[in-house]
Scaffold this motif. Sequence first.
Motif, PDB file in Angstrom:
ATOM      1  N   ASP A   1       9.791 -19.858  21.841  1.00 29.12           N
ATOM      2  CA  ASP A   1       9.102 -18.582  21.893  1.00 29.12           C
ATOM      3  C   ASP A   1      10.106 -17.434  21.915  1.00 29.12           C
ATOM      4  O   ASP A   1       9.972 -16.444  21.180  1.00 29.12           O
ATOM      5  N   GLY A   2      11.148 -17.548  22.708  1.00 28.86           N
ATOM      6  CA  GLY A   2      12.181 -16.523  22.779  1.00 28.86           C
ATOM      7  C   GLY A   2      12.908 -16.353  21.453  1.00 28.86           C
ATOM      8  O   GLY A   2      13.224 -15.239  21.031  1.00 28.86           O
ATOM      9  N   GLN A   3      13.172 -17.460  20.790  1.00 24.79           N
ATOM     10  CA  GLN A   3      13.818 -17.406  19.481  1.00 24.79           C
ATOM     11  C   GLN A   3      12.900 -16.757  18.444  1.00 24.79           C
ATOM     12  O   GLN A   3      13.366 -16.007  17.572  1.00 24.79           O
ATOM     13  N   LEU A   4      11.610 -17.040  18.556  1.00 26.34           N
ATOM     14  CA  LEU A   4      10.639 -16.445  17.647  1.00 26.34           C
ATOM     15  C   LEU A   4      10.600 -14.931  17.843  1.00 26.34           C
ATOM     16  O   LEU A   4      10.600 -14.164  16.877  1.00 26.34           O
ATOM     17  N   GLU A   5      10.603 -14.516  19.094  1.00 18.05           N
ATOM     18  CA  GLU A   5      10.607 -13.090  19.425  1.00 18.05           C
ATOM     19  C   GLU A   5      11.823 -12.401  18.811  1.00 18.05           C
ATOM     20  O   GLU A   5      11.713 -11.321  18.213  1.00 18.05           O
ATOM     21  N   ALA A   6      12.988 -13.018  18.931  1.00 17.38           N
ATOM     22  CA  ALA A   6      14.215 -12.439  18.385  1.00 17.38           C
ATOM     23  C   ALA A   6      14.135 -12.314  16.864  1.00 17.38           C
ATOM     24  O   ALA A   6      14.578 -11.310  16.295  1.00 17.38           O
ATOM     25  N   ALA A   7      13.580 -13.308  16.210  1.00 19.87           N
ATOM     26  CA  ALA A   7      13.446 -13.264  14.752  1.00 19.87           C
ATOM     27  C   ALA A   7      12.506 -12.146  14.317  1.00 19.87           C
ATOM     28  O   ALA A   7      12.780 -11.441  13.334  1.00 19.87           O
ATOM     29  N   ILE A   8      11.425 -11.954  15.059  1.00 19.94           N
ATOM     30  CA  ILE A   8      10.476 -10.881  14.737  1.00 19.94           C
ATOM     31  C   ILE A   8      11.147  -9.529  14.931  1.00 19.94           C
ATOM     32  O   ILE A   8      11.076  -8.649  14.067  1.00 19.94           O
TER      33      ILE A   8
ATOM     34  N   ALA B   1      14.243  -8.798  14.828  1.00 20.99           N
ATOM     35  CA  ALA B   1      15.299  -8.595  13.834  1.00 20.99           C
ATOM     36  C   ALA B   1      14.736  -8.438  12.419  1.00 20.99           C
ATOM     37  O   ALA B   1      15.459  -8.064  11.501  1.00 20.99           O
ATOM     38  N   GLY B   2      13.453  -8.759  12.243  1.00 21.25           N
ATOM     39  CA  GLY B   2      12.868  -8.710  10.910  1.00 21.25           C
ATOM     40  C   GLY B   2      13.419  -9.792   9.999  1.00 21.25           C
ATOM     41  O   GLY B   2      13.451  -9.647   8.785  1.00 21.25           O
ATOM     42  N   ASP B   3      13.842 -10.905  10.596  1.00 26.86           N
ATOM     43  CA  ASP B   3      14.507 -11.996   9.874  1.00 26.86           C
ATOM     44  C   ASP B   3      13.476 -13.063   9.482  1.00 26.86           C
ATOM     45  O   ASP B   3      13.176 -13.975  10.258  1.00 26.86           O
TER      46      ASP B   3
ATOM     47  N   LEU C   1      12.525 -16.619  11.190  1.00 25.15           N
ATOM     48  CA  LEU C   1      11.145 -16.759  11.647  1.00 25.15           C
ATOM     49  C   LEU C   1      10.538 -18.056  11.114  1.00 25.15           C
ATOM     50  O   LEU C   1       9.916 -18.809  11.864  1.00 25.15           O
ATOM     51  N   ASP C   2      10.729 -18.317   9.828  1.00 21.60           N
ATOM     52  CA  ASP C   2      10.191 -19.542   9.227  1.00 21.60           C
ATOM     53  C   ASP C   2      10.748 -20.781   9.920  1.00 21.60           C
ATOM     54  O   ASP C   2      10.003 -21.724  10.208  1.00 21.60           O
TER      55      ASP C   2
ATOM     56  N   THR D   1       4.158 -14.126   8.217  1.00 20.37           N
ATOM     57  CA  THR D   1       5.266 -13.235   7.886  1.00 20.37           C
ATOM     58  C   THR D   1       5.600 -12.344   9.078  1.00 20.37           C
ATOM     59  O   THR D   1       4.792 -12.188   9.996  1.00 20.37           O
ATOM     60  N   VAL D   2       6.785 -11.759   9.021  1.00 19.39           N
ATOM     61  CA  VAL D   2       7.191 -10.814  10.054  1.00 19.39           C
ATOM     62  C   VAL D   2       6.153  -9.699  10.142  1.00 19.39           C
ATOM     63  O   VAL D   2       5.734  -9.306  11.232  1.00 19.39           O
ATOM     64  N   ALA D   3       5.694  -9.206   9.000  1.00 19.66           N
ATOM     65  CA  ALA D   3       4.705  -8.118   8.987  1.00 19.66           C
ATOM     66  C   ALA D   3       3.406  -8.542   9.666  1.00 19.66           C
ATOM     67  O   ALA D   3       2.819  -7.769  10.432  1.00 19.66           O
ATOM     68  N   GLU D   4       2.943  -9.763   9.402  1.00 22.82           N
ATOM     69  CA  GLU D   4       1.713 -10.249  10.042  1.00 22.82           C
ATOM     70  C   GLU D   4       1.878 -10.338  11.553  1.00 22.82           C
ATOM     71  O   GLU D   4       0.987  -9.950  12.302  1.00 22.82           O
ATOM     72  N   LEU D   5       3.014 -10.834  12.000  1.00 30.19           N
ATOM     73  CA  LEU D   5       3.222 -10.985  13.433  1.00 30.19           C
ATOM     74  C   LEU D   5       3.418  -9.643  14.108  1.00 30.19           C
ATOM     75  O   LEU D   5       2.970  -9.445  15.235  1.00 30.19           O
TER      76      LEU D   5
END
Length: 97
Positions: free
Chosen positions: A25-32, A34-36, A40-41, A76-80
Motif C-alpha cells: 500500500d505504501g509503495q502504491l501511494e508513492a507511485a501515485i 510520483a505519477g509513475d 504503479l502497474d 491508471t494514475v489519473a483514475e486513482l
Amino acid sequence: MIVRILGEGPYEVPDEEDRALGELDGQLEAAIEAGDQTRLDEVLGALLERVRAQGRALPADDLRPSDLVLPHEGSTVAELRALLAEGATPSGLATEP
C-alpha cells in the motif's frame, strides 16, 4: 478480512496479511504521488496477486462489508487520483464504512 477488487469480486484474506498488504500500500501511494505509471502497474499487480494468492475467492454476491477495496488491475494514475478526490485513502485503497 474481506478485500474486494473492483471489477473482480471479494476475497477473504487472513488477518496476518495486513502487514504485507500495508507495505505494498505504501509503495502504491508513492507511485501515485510520483505519477509513475510503470511503478504503479508493478506494485498494483503485486498487491492484487498477493490478495488472490493468500485469499479465498468469495461468491460475487457475498454482501459482507469489505475491509479494503482495491482498484482494478490496469488502473491508471489519473483514475486513482480521481478516487483520491472522491475520498479514498492516499494509496488508492478505500475502506468501506
